[in-house]
Design a protein around this motif. Structure first.
Motif, PDB file in Angstrom:
ATOM      1  N   SER A  43       0.767  -1.383  -0.065  1.00 48.07           N
ATOM      2  CA  SER A  43       0.043  -0.095   0.081  1.00 48.07           C
ATOM      3  C   SER A  43       0.777   1.292   0.166  1.00 48.07           C
ATOM      4  N   THR A  45       3.939   1.468  -1.691  1.00 48.38           N
ATOM      5  CA  THR A  45       4.191   2.482  -2.982  1.00 48.38           C
ATOM      6  C   THR A  45       2.960   2.135  -3.855  1.00 48.38           C
ATOM      7  N   VAL A  46       1.412   1.981  -3.741  1.00 42.52           N
ATOM      8  CA  VAL A  46       0.422   1.719  -4.667  1.00 42.52           C
ATOM      9  C   VAL A  46       0.293   3.679  -4.611  1.00 42.52           C
ATOM     10  N   GLU A  48       2.535   6.005  -3.693  1.00 35.78           N
ATOM     11  CA  GLU A  48       3.276   7.314  -4.887  1.00 35.78           C
ATOM     12  C   GLU A  48       2.098   7.117  -5.888  1.00 35.78           C
ATOM     13  N   LYS A  49       1.746   6.514  -6.290  1.00 37.16           N
ATOM     14  CA  LYS A  49       0.135   7.467  -7.437  1.00 37.16           C
ATOM     15  C   LYS A  49      -0.186   9.005  -6.852  1.00 37.16           C
ATOM     16  N   TYR A  50      -0.131   8.946  -5.736  1.00 36.07           N
ATOM     17  CA  TYR A  50      -0.939  10.625  -5.595  1.00 36.07           C
ATOM     18  C   TYR A  50       0.035  11.581  -4.852  1.00 36.07           C
ATOM     19  N   GLY A  52       2.163  12.843  -7.748  1.00 34.50           N
ATOM     20  CA  GLY A  52       2.678  13.174  -9.350  1.00 34.50           C
ATOM     21  C   GLY A  52       3.973  14.254  -8.936  1.00 34.50           C
ATOM     22  N   ASN A  59      -0.311  18.809  -4.671  1.00 35.18           N
ATOM     23  CA  ASN A  59      -0.977  17.197  -5.099  1.00 35.18           C
ATOM     24  C   ASN A  59      -2.148  17.417  -4.136  1.00 35.18           C
ATOM     25  N   GLU A  90       6.837   9.977   0.707  1.00 29.43           N
ATOM     26  CA  GLU A  90       7.417  10.982   0.028  1.00 29.43           C
ATOM     27  C   GLU A  90       8.703  10.986   0.515  1.00 29.43           C
ATOM     28  N   ARG A 111      -3.909   3.366  -0.391  1.00 33.56           N
ATOM     29  CA  ARG A 111      -3.945   3.110  -1.881  1.00 33.56           C
ATOM     30  C   ARG A 111      -5.543   3.779  -2.456  1.00 33.56           C
ATOM     31  N   TYR A 112      -6.562   4.261  -1.386  1.00 34.97           N
ATOM     32  CA  TYR A 112      -7.496   5.026  -1.968  1.00 34.97           C
ATOM     33  C   TYR A 112      -7.172   6.854  -1.701  1.00 34.97           C
ATOM     34  N   GLY A 113      -6.465   6.635  -0.971  1.00 32.77           N
ATOM     35  CA  GLY A 113      -6.488   8.533  -0.957  1.00 32.77           C
ATOM     36  C   GLY A 113      -7.326   9.326   0.383  1.00 32.77           C
TER      37      GLY A 113
END
Length: 233
Positions: A43, A45-46, A48-50, A52, A59, A90, A111-113
């Motif tokens: 989770s 690692t997941v 990291e998509k938030y 960018g 963000n 981060e 995972r879901y921010g």
């Protein structure tokens, strides 16, 4: 029977918000098994998509909650719980295991921010409310022996004995914290509008499934809104 109530003062600030509650009952908490620890690691690692944007505060997950926190009185530098988790991701300071309940909701949050937190339901005194306070509610942060009362105009979760979670979802108190002997938990996730409603429902499914598998728990699910402001506990 006690209730959870999101009162007028909350919806005056956030009229389009949704508050999800999972009552996780008859649970068996403790150290997470290896599979659940692996889910937490994944989770991180997941999440990291938030992240960018070059500037952390740009963000979207971070910026929307910083704007939300401008609408009520806060302790200096209080930040939404999801921001604290993402800052750790981060900087490479991995969100590690604490106990099974906490690891499950931290995994979902990453995972879901979406911010998530949980309290020991059996330690509530009277009704639990999400409200803008008049100030002076007793609060001892986890690991502290100093009373730090709420401010006038602060948004927090509170019961008849004092504050439970300060500054919306910033910091839990030690009185109702989840411990290894917790049997019944009150778990909350918040969104500010319907843009993340699909993600919220996916997160609730995720927590429900893991709670049944790893906590052997009974899970009851609710979503509160401006039109539906209270539930029985």
């Amino acid at each position: 029977m006690s209730k959870f109530i999101a009162d007028d003062s909350f919806f005056d600030l956030f009229p389009d918000a949704k508050l999800s509650v999972l009552l996780i009952k008859n649970l068996k908490n403790g150290e997470s098994p290896s599979d659940l620890k692996k889910i937490l690691t994944e989770s991180n690692t997941v999440a990291e998509k938030y992240l960018g944007k070059a500037k952390f505060s740009d963000n979207e997950v971070v910026s929307q909650w910083r704007e939300a926190y401008k609408k009520f009185k806060t302790k200096k530098k209080a930040r939404c719980s999801i921001e604290a988790l993402l800052k750790r991701v981060e900087t490479g300071n991995v969100v590690g295991p604490i106990n099974a309940v906490v690891d499950i909701y931290n995994s979902a949050s990453l995972r879901y921010g979406i911010p998530a937190g949980a309290e020991d339901l059996d330690k509530f005194v009277g009704d639990m409310k999400l409200t803008v306070t008049e100030g002076g509610d007793e609060f001892y942060a986890i690991g502290s022996d100093k009373n730090e009362p709420t401010y006038e105009g602060e948004l927090c979760y509170k019961d008849d004995a004092g504050a439970v979670c300060r500054c919306f979802n910033w910091r839990d108190g030690q009185r109702t914290m989840i411990e290894e002997d917790t049997k019944n938990a009150f778990l909350m996730m918040e969104i500010l509008n319907d843009e993340k409603l699909e993600a919220l429902n996916e997160a609730l499914d995720f927590i429900t499934n893991l709670s049944k598998e790893y906590l052997n728990a009974d899970v009851h699910r609710y979503i509160l809104s401006n039109e539906n402001r209270e539930i029985d506990l």
